[in-house]
Scaffold this motif. Structure first.
Motif, short mmCIF file in Angstrom:
data_model
loop_
_atom_site.label_atom_id
_atom_site.label_comp_id
_atom_site.label_asym_id
_atom_site.label_seq_id
_atom_site.Cartn_x
_atom_site.Cartn_y
_atom_site.Cartn_z
N THR A 66 0.85 52.47 -10.06
CA THR A 66 1.99 52.78 -9.19
C THR A 66 1.78 52.19 -7.81
O THR A 66 2.72 51.65 -7.21
CB THR A 66 2.20 54.30 -9.11
OG1 THR A 66 2.46 54.80 -10.43
CG2 THR A 66 3.34 54.66 -8.19
N ASP A 69 2.50 48.49 -8.09
CA ASP A 69 3.94 48.26 -8.23
C ASP A 69 4.67 48.47 -6.90
O ASP A 69 5.58 47.71 -6.56
CB ASP A 69 4.54 49.18 -9.29
CG ASP A 69 4.11 48.82 -10.70
OD1 ASP A 69 3.62 47.68 -10.90
OD2 ASP A 69 4.25 49.67 -11.60
N THR A 70 4.27 49.47 -6.14
CA THR A 70 4.88 49.74 -4.84
C THR A 70 4.56 48.61 -3.86
O THR A 70 5.44 48.15 -3.13
CB THR A 70 4.40 51.09 -4.28
OG1 THR A 70 4.73 52.11 -5.23
CG2 THR A 70 5.05 51.41 -2.95
N MET A 72 3.93 45.58 -4.54
CA MET A 72 4.62 44.35 -4.95
C MET A 72 6.04 44.27 -4.40
O MET A 72 6.60 43.19 -4.30
CB MET A 72 4.64 44.22 -6.47
CG MET A 72 3.30 43.85 -7.06
SD MET A 72 3.37 43.62 -8.84
CE MET A 72 4.25 42.06 -8.92
N ARG A 73 6.61 45.40 -4.00
CA ARG A 73 7.95 45.40 -3.41
C ARG A 73 7.92 45.03 -1.93
O ARG A 73 8.96 44.83 -1.33
CB ARG A 73 8.60 46.77 -3.59
CG ARG A 73 8.99 47.02 -5.02
CD ARG A 73 9.80 48.30 -5.15
NE ARG A 73 9.26 49.02 -6.28
CZ ARG A 73 8.70 50.22 -6.25
NH1 ARG A 73 8.64 50.90 -5.13
NH2 ARG A 73 8.22 50.78 -7.33
N SER A 74 6.73 44.95 -1.37
CA SER A 74 6.58 44.60 0.04
C SER A 74 6.92 43.12 0.24
O SER A 74 6.57 42.27 -0.58
CB SER A 74 5.13 44.85 0.48
OG SER A 74 4.86 44.22 1.70
N TRP A 77 3.88 40.74 0.03
CA TRP A 77 3.10 40.65 -1.20
C TRP A 77 2.91 39.22 -1.70
O TRP A 77 1.78 38.78 -1.90
CB TRP A 77 3.75 41.49 -2.30
CG TRP A 77 3.12 41.24 -3.64
CD1 TRP A 77 3.53 40.34 -4.58
CD2 TRP A 77 1.95 41.84 -4.15
NE1 TRP A 77 2.69 40.36 -5.65
CE2 TRP A 77 1.70 41.27 -5.42
CE3 TRP A 77 1.08 42.81 -3.67
CZ2 TRP A 77 0.63 41.65 -6.21
CZ3 TRP A 77 0.01 43.19 -4.46
CH2 TRP A 77 -0.21 42.61 -5.71
N GLU A 78 3.99 38.51 -1.92
CA GLU A 78 3.94 37.21 -2.59
C GLU A 78 2.98 36.24 -1.91
O GLU A 78 2.12 35.64 -2.55
CB GLU A 78 5.35 36.61 -2.67
CG GLU A 78 5.47 35.43 -3.59
CD GLU A 78 5.38 35.81 -5.05
OE1 GLU A 78 4.84 35.01 -5.84
OE2 GLU A 78 5.83 36.90 -5.42
N HIS A 89 2.28 39.48 -11.91
CA HIS A 89 1.96 40.91 -11.81
C HIS A 89 0.52 41.14 -12.25
O HIS A 89 0.18 40.89 -13.41
CB HIS A 89 2.92 41.71 -12.70
CG HIS A 89 2.85 43.19 -12.46
ND1 HIS A 89 1.75 43.95 -12.77
CD2 HIS A 89 3.75 44.04 -11.93
CE1 HIS A 89 1.98 45.20 -12.45
NE2 HIS A 89 3.19 45.29 -11.92
#
Length: 105
Positions: A66, A69-70, A72-74, A77-78, A89
């Motif tokens: 979790t 996953d959280t 990765m929404r930032s 992140w990339e 991922h």
């Protein structure tokens, strides 16, 4: 040997939140992976973290997933993940091992 400042910098760059349990498990898991390079997630890392926290290995695994996953929404992140050599991922294991490599002194 893990440098806590580097680890904290890497976690911040990836967008992990300080307030989540999963982030705490990631920090502790990185230390386990660093100390024992051949550590297996299901047999070594999750049970060790669960015992220390008084919970189950499944909950530890889910909390780490979790947190990833959280993060990765930032929006950060990339770019940060690519700079670490990551793509797509990550699995929990990949995240802990990559952070251990990137945060080593």
């Amino acid at each position: 040997m893990i440098c806590n400042q580097k680890l904290n910098k890497n976690l911040d760059a990836l967008g992990f939140r300080e307030s989540t349990t999963g982030t705490d498990y990631i920090r502790a898991g990185v230390a386990i992976v660093e100390a024992q390079r051949s550590a297996m997630m299901c047999k070594d890392v999750y049970p060790t973290l669960a015992k220390a926290a008084g919970t189950t290995p499944g909950r530890v695994e889910r909390a780490i997933r979790t947190a990833i996953d959280t993060a990765m929404r930032s929006p950060m992140w990339e770019e940060a993940w690519r700079e670490m050599g990551g793509w797509g991922h990550p699995t929990n294991s990949e995240m802990l091992r990559r952070l251990a490599r990137e945060s080593a002194v």
